[in-house]
Design a protein around this motif. Sequence first.
Motif, PDB file in Angstrom:
ATOM      1  N   SER A  83       0.836  -1.211   0.000  1.00 16.94           N
ATOM      2  CA  SER A  83       0.000   0.000   0.000  1.00 16.94           C
ATOM      3  C   SER A  83       0.867   1.256   0.000  1.00 16.94           C
ATOM      4  N   ALA A  84       1.936   1.227   0.813  1.00 17.11           N
ATOM      5  CA  ALA A  84       2.849   2.373   0.878  1.00 17.11           C
ATOM      6  C   ALA A  84       3.528   2.598  -0.472  1.00 17.11           C
ATOM      7  N   LEU A  85       3.865   1.500  -1.154  1.00 16.62           N
ATOM      8  CA  LEU A  85       4.512   1.594  -2.467  1.00 16.62           C
ATOM      9  C   LEU A  85       3.593   2.284  -3.476  1.00 16.62           C
ATOM     10  N   LEU A  86       2.312   1.917  -3.460  1.00 18.41           N
ATOM     11  CA  LEU A  86       1.353   2.557  -4.368  1.00 18.41           C
ATOM     12  C   LEU A  86       1.165   4.031  -4.012  1.00 18.41           C
ATOM     13  N   CYS A  87       1.177   4.350  -2.708  1.00 21.51           N
ATOM     14  CA  CYS A  87       1.110   5.761  -2.282  1.00 21.51           C
ATOM     15  C   CYS A  87       2.302   6.546  -2.826  1.00 21.51           C
ATOM     16  N   LEU A  88       3.479   5.928  -2.777  1.00 22.10           N
ATOM     17  CA  LEU A  88       4.688   6.583  -3.288  1.00 22.10           C
ATOM     18  C   LEU A  88       4.568   6.837  -4.788  1.00 22.10           C
ATOM     19  N   VAL A  89       4.097   5.840  -5.524  1.00 30.59           N
ATOM     20  CA  VAL A  89       3.948   5.981  -6.978  1.00 30.59           C
ATOM     21  C   VAL A  89       2.961   7.100  -7.305  1.00 30.59           C
ATOM     22  N   ILE A  90       1.847   7.173  -6.552  1.00 31.65           N
ATOM     23  CA  ILE A  90       0.845   8.221  -6.777  1.00 31.65           C
ATOM     24  C   ILE A  90       1.450   9.610  -6.551  1.00 31.65           C
ATOM     25  N   THR A  91       2.279   9.746  -5.518  1.00 27.66           N
ATOM     26  CA  THR A  91       2.906  11.053  -5.259  1.00 27.66           C
ATOM     27  C   THR A  91       4.024  11.345  -6.259  1.00 27.66           C
ATOM     28  N   VAL A  92       4.673  10.292  -6.770  1.00 20.53           N
ATOM     29  CA  VAL A  92       5.695  10.481  -7.819  1.00 20.53           C
ATOM     30  C   VAL A  92       5.045  11.030  -9.093  1.00 20.53           C
ATOM     31  N   PHE A  93       3.773  10.680  -9.320  1.00 16.87           N
ATOM     32  CA  PHE A  93       3.049  11.235 -10.476  1.00 16.87           C
ATOM     33  C   PHE A  93       3.175  12.749 -10.526  1.00 16.87           C
ATOM     34  N   ASN A  94       3.155  13.385  -9.348  1.00 14.50           N
ATOM     35  CA  ASN A  94       3.188  14.854  -9.295  1.00 14.50           C
ATOM     36  C   ASN A  94       4.485  15.431  -9.856  1.00 14.50           C
ATOM     37  N   ILE A  95       5.577  14.653  -9.771  1.00 20.30           N
ATOM     38  CA  ILE A  95       6.856  15.117 -10.326  1.00 20.30           C
ATOM     39  C   ILE A  95       6.746  15.242 -11.840  1.00 20.30           C
ATOM     40  N   PHE A  96       6.169  14.221 -12.482  1.00 19.75           N
ATOM     41  CA  PHE A  96       6.063  14.213 -13.939  1.00 19.75           C
ATOM     42  C   PHE A  96       4.813  14.941 -14.430  1.00 19.75           C
ATOM     43  N   ASN A  97       3.971  15.332 -13.489  1.00 23.93           N
ATOM     44  CA  ASN A  97       2.740  16.056 -13.793  1.00 23.93           C
ATOM     45  C   ASN A  97       2.918  17.560 -13.617  1.00 23.93           C
ATOM     46  N   ILE A  98       4.178  18.003 -13.494  1.00 27.23           N
ATOM     47  CA  ILE A  98       4.463  19.400 -13.148  1.00 27.23           C
ATOM     48  C   ILE A  98       3.958  20.366 -14.218  1.00 27.23           C
ATOM     49  N   ALA A  99       3.904  19.913 -15.486  1.00 29.79           N
ATOM     50  CA  ALA A  99       3.410  20.783 -16.564  1.00 29.79           C
ATOM     51  C   ALA A  99       1.888  20.881 -16.551  1.00 29.79           C
ATOM     52  N   ILE A 100       1.233  19.998 -15.789  1.00 31.30           N
ATOM     53  CA  ILE A 100      -0.232  19.954 -15.764  1.00 31.30           C
ATOM     54  C   ILE A 100      -0.755  20.317 -14.383  1.00 31.30           C
ATOM     55  N   ARG A 101      -0.194  19.681 -13.359  1.00 28.19           N
ATOM     56  CA  ARG A 101      -0.636  19.811 -11.961  1.00 28.19           C
ATOM     57  C   ARG A 101      -2.092  19.360 -11.817  1.00 28.19           C
ATOM     58  N   MET A 102      -2.534  19.319 -10.561  1.00 28.19           N
ATOM     59  CA  MET A 102      -3.907  18.885 -10.292  1.00 28.19           C
ATOM     60  C   MET A 102      -4.862  20.059 -10.155  1.00 28.19           C
ATOM     61  N   ASP A 103      -4.321  21.296 -10.167  1.00 32.66           N
ATOM     62  CA  ASP A 103      -5.207  22.449  -9.999  1.00 32.66           C
ATOM     63  C   ASP A 103      -5.600  23.052 -11.350  1.00 32.66           C
ATOM     64  N   ASN A 104      -6.048  22.199 -12.263  1.00 30.62           N
ATOM     65  CA  ASN A 104      -6.635  22.642 -13.525  1.00 30.62           C
ATOM     66  C   ASN A 104      -7.521  21.546 -14.083  1.00 30.62           C
ATOM     67  N   LEU A 105      -8.203  21.826 -15.180  1.00 30.52           N
ATOM     68  CA  LEU A 105      -9.191  20.880 -15.719  1.00 30.52           C
ATOM     69  C   LEU A 105      -8.681  20.113 -16.927  1.00 30.52           C
ATOM     70  N   LEU A 106      -7.390  20.199 -17.211  1.00 34.56           N
ATOM     71  CA  LEU A 106      -6.837  19.493 -18.367  1.00 34.56           C
ATOM     72  C   LEU A 106      -6.936  17.980 -18.176  1.00 34.56           C
ATOM     73  N   VAL A 107      -6.994  17.254 -19.287  1.00 39.42           N
ATOM     74  CA  VAL A 107      -7.205  15.802 -19.209  1.00 39.42           C
ATOM     75  C   VAL A 107      -5.919  15.002 -19.383  1.00 39.42           C
ATOM     76  N   ASP A 108      -4.773  15.682 -19.516  1.00 39.69           N
ATOM     77  CA  ASP A 108      -3.518  14.969 -19.762  1.00 39.69           C
ATOM     78  C   ASP A 108      -3.095  14.117 -18.568  1.00 39.69           C
ATOM     79  N   PHE A 109      -3.539  14.476 -17.367  1.00 40.02           N
ATOM     80  CA  PHE A 109      -3.306  13.650 -16.180  1.00 40.02           C
ATOM     81  C   PHE A 109      -4.453  12.661 -15.983  1.00 40.02           C
ATOM     82  N   LEU A 110      -5.651  13.096 -16.356  1.00 41.65           N
ATOM     83  CA  LEU A 110      -6.833  12.253 -16.178  1.00 41.65           C
ATOM     84  C   LEU A 110      -6.782  11.006 -17.063  1.00 41.65           C
TER      85      LEU A 110
END
Length: 473
Positions: free
Chosen positions: A91-118
């Motif tokens: 479970s901790a490993l999956l939590c780490l992977v989910i937070t690692v997403f934010n590193i590669f999601n820096i051009a999109i981030r979660m504070d917008n409505l773009l679908v490139d992360f979705l």
Amino acid sequence: MASSHLLHYDNYSHWELIVKFLFVEGRIPGASDTIITFTSYPLASSLFVYYVADIVGFSSGTLLLGQFFLLFSCMYALFAVIRHRRIILTSALLCLVITVFNIFNIAIRMDNLLVDFLLPMVTLTGISGLISYQKNYWKMIIHGSLFFITLSLIKNSGIFFSLIVWSLLVFYLFRYCKKWKHRLLNILNSLVILGISCLPIILWNKHVKDTFSLSKHEVSVSAYETLFGEKGHAIIELIIHRFIDKSFSFSTLAFQGIIEINLILLISFLVIHFVVKRKNSLLSILVFTDLMIIFYYVGMLMMFLLSMPTQEALNLAGMNRYASSIVILAWGILGISLAREIDLSLFEQNIQKRNYKSFKNVSTKKIYQFSSLSIIFLSTLLALSEANGINYNNLNYSKTDPGLFSKITGDVMTPNNKKYLVVTTSKTNVADFYTAFVGKFYLFSPHVNAMENFVMSFSSFKKLLNQYDYVVI
């Protein structure tokens, strides 16, 4: 998220704008609604966010919460692949992977409505569901079909991601039966499922073709021929050269991520194979992941050559954002695979017998404990980093174009055809049309132009002003 604001360019050129249009008009746009530029984009995620706004009320925070509901449900669904929920390490490993997403999601981030992360998150949900349902024939088929349809209706490029879900469905259907006769029947069934699942996106593309004479990023041979024909041989060569250079540049986050994924999967395979002495599927997953990335990059290149205007293609517009989608998907596949392989490599395989004593020796128990704590600690730091990044954007919101428009004009909720001239000091925001798109959203008019340079004669200046109903300074 509820107190955050939308800043990204594409929110104002389409994603937030289409939700506002749906909220105010209560219908999908037609040919006369010129304020909507990207008329070929499917509306799946936009409709979901619209329904949230329709229930709760329209505001940036509400729209962001709506999008985050989708993202968070995808994150939560990843944990369906875990065989034993009490094993903290997986479970901790999956939590780490989910937070690692934010590193590669820096051009999109979660504070917008773009679908490139979705898109990659919904794909991972489809994959985790198929893994979870792999022993239930009909659940697999229904789940796979629904996710194929959903992905294809989020964005046109979602077809690629939906084919990944469908290929995994075919693999499980093929493996489900032992006899070749039944396997061939299952493959035939999967082709029928594919055909039925394609109907919604086919109907959407028919709607676009019937409704709009010309649509930006329309999926059609004629549109591709027109855009490709604009590019000469020299320009095509230059686009390909720039694309290859950027794809294999160590300075790009996406390429760094691909190298890291390959190293982690390869090292994990070798450790499990030679140290734990257990056969595992990580090498096969590595090959599949690399092939997936290669096909995606080829698709990206085709997009620049066939469906993008020449100047945007030469600048490789949005490449970092598009590449981050496939890297996030690859990281998710890595996390799911490692979580399952670690579980299968534990000393006690009988889940019913697992307890705090179920370790080979005290040393392996210490490794398990320290690994779990370290991963949880690192995950927390990465999550806090993303939160701080969003907070930083919110603190500087008042100095941005959306912040200034919000303060000066407010958010106009009545469609109009009035002509506005926006006066700004930002040459860059005028050149890339950012100020104009933000103005179109807040003023809710298709006739908004932005200017920074007014070095002209008095008569020319007066003539310019007479073309507009309002000037926004």
